[in-house]
Design a protein around this motif. Structure first.
Motif, PDB file in Angstrom:
ATOM      1  N   GLN A  25      27.657  21.098   5.128  1.00  0.00           N
ATOM      2  CA  GLN A  25      28.749  20.429   5.831  1.00  0.00           C
ATOM      3  C   GLN A  25      30.102  20.625   5.156  1.00  0.00           C
ATOM      4  O   GLN A  25      31.136  20.458   5.795  1.00  0.00           O
ATOM      5  CB  GLN A  25      28.448  18.933   5.940  1.00  0.00           C
ATOM      6  CG  GLN A  25      27.237  18.634   6.787  1.00  0.00           C
ATOM      7  CD  GLN A  25      26.895  17.161   6.795  1.00  0.00           C
ATOM      8  OE1 GLN A  25      27.763  16.286   6.651  1.00  0.00           O
ATOM      9  NE2 GLN A  25      25.617  16.859   6.949  1.00  0.00           N
ATOM     10  N   TRP A  26      30.102  20.966   3.865  1.00  0.00           N
ATOM     11  CA  TRP A  26      31.372  21.184   3.162  1.00  0.00           C
ATOM     12  C   TRP A  26      32.136  22.309   3.837  1.00  0.00           C
ATOM     13  O   TRP A  26      31.546  23.281   4.310  1.00  0.00           O
ATOM     14  CB  TRP A  26      31.111  21.563   1.705  1.00  0.00           C
ATOM     15  CG  TRP A  26      31.018  20.379   0.787  1.00  0.00           C
ATOM     16  CD1 TRP A  26      29.889  19.692   0.459  1.00  0.00           C
ATOM     17  CD2 TRP A  26      32.093  19.758   0.090  1.00  0.00           C
ATOM     18  NE1 TRP A  26      30.192  18.676  -0.399  1.00  0.00           N
ATOM     19  CE2 TRP A  26      31.548  18.686  -0.643  1.00  0.00           C
ATOM     20  CE3 TRP A  26      33.468  19.996   0.026  1.00  0.00           C
ATOM     21  CZ2 TRP A  26      32.320  17.858  -1.446  1.00  0.00           C
ATOM     22  CZ3 TRP A  26      34.239  19.169  -0.771  1.00  0.00           C
ATOM     23  CH2 TRP A  26      33.671  18.122  -1.496  1.00  0.00           C
ATOM     24  N   HIS A  27      33.456  22.201   3.866  1.00  0.00           N
ATOM     25  CA  HIS A  27      34.346  23.197   4.469  1.00  0.00           C
ATOM     26  C   HIS A  27      33.959  23.445   5.928  1.00  0.00           C
ATOM     27  O   HIS A  27      33.574  24.554   6.303  1.00  0.00           O
ATOM     28  CB  HIS A  27      34.342  24.503   3.669  1.00  0.00           C
ATOM     29  CG  HIS A  27      34.696  24.337   2.230  1.00  0.00           C
ATOM     30  ND1 HIS A  27      35.987  24.099   1.819  1.00  0.00           N
ATOM     31  CD2 HIS A  27      33.932  24.342   1.118  1.00  0.00           C
ATOM     32  CE1 HIS A  27      36.004  23.971   0.496  1.00  0.00           C
ATOM     33  NE2 HIS A  27      34.772  24.110   0.053  1.00  0.00           N
ATOM     34  N   PRO A  28      34.064  22.410   6.784  1.00  0.00           N
ATOM     35  CA  PRO A  28      33.554  22.522   8.154  1.00  0.00           C
ATOM     36  C   PRO A  28      34.172  23.650   8.982  1.00  0.00           C
ATOM     37  O   PRO A  28      33.483  24.224   9.829  1.00  0.00           O
ATOM     38  CB  PRO A  28      33.850  21.157   8.772  1.00  0.00           C
ATOM     39  CG  PRO A  28      34.840  20.505   7.873  1.00  0.00           C
ATOM     40  CD  PRO A  28      34.638  21.103   6.511  1.00  0.00           C
ATOM     41  N   LYS A  29      35.435  23.991   8.753  1.00  0.00           N
ATOM     42  CA  LYS A  29      36.011  25.099   9.528  1.00  0.00           C
ATOM     43  C   LYS A  29      35.223  26.381   9.269  1.00  0.00           C
ATOM     44  O   LYS A  29      34.928  27.141  10.177  1.00  0.00           O
ATOM     45  CB  LYS A  29      37.491  25.298   9.176  1.00  0.00           C
ATOM     46  CG  LYS A  29      38.152  26.390   9.997  1.00  0.00           C
ATOM     47  CD  LYS A  29      39.645  26.459   9.739  1.00  0.00           C
ATOM     48  CE  LYS A  29      40.288  27.513  10.641  1.00  0.00           C
ATOM     49  NZ  LYS A  29      41.736  27.558  10.450  1.00  0.00           N
ATOM     50  N   VAL A  30      34.851  26.593   8.013  1.00  0.00           N
ATOM     51  CA  VAL A  30      34.097  27.799   7.640  1.00  0.00           C
ATOM     52  C   VAL A  30      32.642  27.663   8.065  1.00  0.00           C
ATOM     53  O   VAL A  30      32.082  28.562   8.710  1.00  0.00           O
ATOM     54  CB  VAL A  30      34.204  28.058   6.120  1.00  0.00           C
ATOM     55  CG1 VAL A  30      33.299  29.201   5.695  1.00  0.00           C
ATOM     56  CG2 VAL A  30      35.651  28.340   5.728  1.00  0.00           C
ATOM     57  N   THR A  31      31.999  26.556   7.718  1.00  0.00           N
ATOM     58  CA  THR A  31      30.562  26.441   8.004  1.00  0.00           C
ATOM     59  C   THR A  31      30.281  26.339   9.501  1.00  0.00           C
ATOM     60  O   THR A  31      29.271  26.882   9.969  1.00  0.00           O
ATOM     61  CB  THR A  31      29.919  25.260   7.242  1.00  0.00           C
ATOM     62  OG1 THR A  31      30.622  24.060   7.530  1.00  0.00           O
ATOM     63  CG2 THR A  31      29.933  25.528   5.746  1.00  0.00           C
ATOM     64  N   ASP A  32      31.156  25.700  10.261  1.00  0.00           N
ATOM     65  CA  ASP A  32      30.961  25.666  11.713  1.00  0.00           C
ATOM     66  C   ASP A  32      31.056  27.079  12.301  1.00  0.00           C
ATOM     67  O   ASP A  32      30.297  27.433  13.207  1.00  0.00           O
ATOM     68  CB  ASP A  32      31.984  24.760  12.386  1.00  0.00           C
ATOM     69  CG  ASP A  32      31.773  23.273  12.087  1.00  0.00           C
ATOM     70  OD1 ASP A  32      30.733  22.920  11.484  1.00  0.00           O
ATOM     71  OD2 ASP A  32      32.662  22.478  12.448  1.00  0.00           O
ATOM     72  N   ALA A  33      31.966  27.883  11.769  1.00  0.00           N
ATOM     73  CA  ALA A  33      32.095  29.272  12.236  1.00  0.00           C
ATOM     74  C   ALA A  33      30.867  30.096  11.832  1.00  0.00           C
ATOM     75  O   ALA A  33      30.394  30.941  12.607  1.00  0.00           O
ATOM     76  CB  ALA A  33      33.372  29.909  11.688  1.00  0.00           C
ATOM     77  N   LEU A  34      30.336  29.855  10.634  1.00  0.00           N
ATOM     78  CA  LEU A  34      29.119  30.554  10.212  1.00  0.00           C
ATOM     79  C   LEU A  34      27.953  30.213  11.143  1.00  0.00           C
ATOM     80  O   LEU A  34      27.187  31.101  11.543  1.00  0.00           O
ATOM     81  CB  LEU A  34      28.760  30.189   8.770  1.00  0.00           C
ATOM     82  CG  LEU A  34      29.702  30.693   7.676  1.00  0.00           C
ATOM     83  CD1 LEU A  34      29.332  30.061   6.329  1.00  0.00           C
ATOM     84  CD2 LEU A  34      29.674  32.210   7.581  1.00  0.00           C
TER      85      LEU A  34
END
Length: 157
Positions: A25-34
């Motif tokens: 969940q950390w860095h949601p902009k990045v992890t949501d895109a991943l």
């Protein structure tokens, strides 16, 4: 940035495979895109039976991935990002996540796609996240790797 010399991996058609996508969940902009990239790769490979599970951070990826492997998923895709800071925390988390995820795959025989970005700064992570202006899509690539490994393992019997 790396990326040069990377193979062209075409994820095989693995319709019927059950896949767990375990994402931090950390860095949601990045992890949501991943996660979005992983789902695109699953769709491109004919995988419709998948579950997305979120855990707090990259350190927690191995234990959740182990449970997914033991629960009967055919492949696991682990996604997260660790950004270097001013303390040794970066090295500890990166090493633990890497070794833990490798151990899950080796001990269970279930392919684990490694999509944990280990970056020096936010721009590096964003450039690998699969966003519209990113140069790489590591969520997609990690999923391709897991599915290609699954196909290879199935071929070996």
């Amino acid at each position: 940035m790396s990326g040069s010399g990377a193979p062209t991996i075409e994820a095989p058609w693995v319709e019927g495979a059950r896949v767990a996508v375990v994402a931090a969940q950390w860095h949601p902009k990045v992890t949501d895109a991943l996660v979005a990239g992983a789902i695109r790769a699953l769709d491109d490979s004919g995988v419709t039976d998948y579950t997305v599970v979120r855990v707090p951070g990259s350190f927690e990826l191995p234990v959740a991935s182990l449970h997914a492997a033991k629960a009967g998923y055919d492949a696991v895709v682990a996604l997260g990002v660790v950004i270097r800071g001013d303390t040794p925390h970066f090295e500890y988390v990166c090493q633990a996540a890497t070794e833990g995820l490798m151990q899950v795959g080796v001990s269970t025989g279930v392919p684990v796609g490694f999509g944990v970005l280990t970056c020096d700064n936010d721009p590096q992570a964003l450039d690998r996240a699969g966003l519209p202006d990113s140069r790489e899509d590591k969520g997609y690539e990690a999923t391709q790797a897991a599915l290609s490994t699954l196909a290879a393992v199935r071929q070996l019997g």
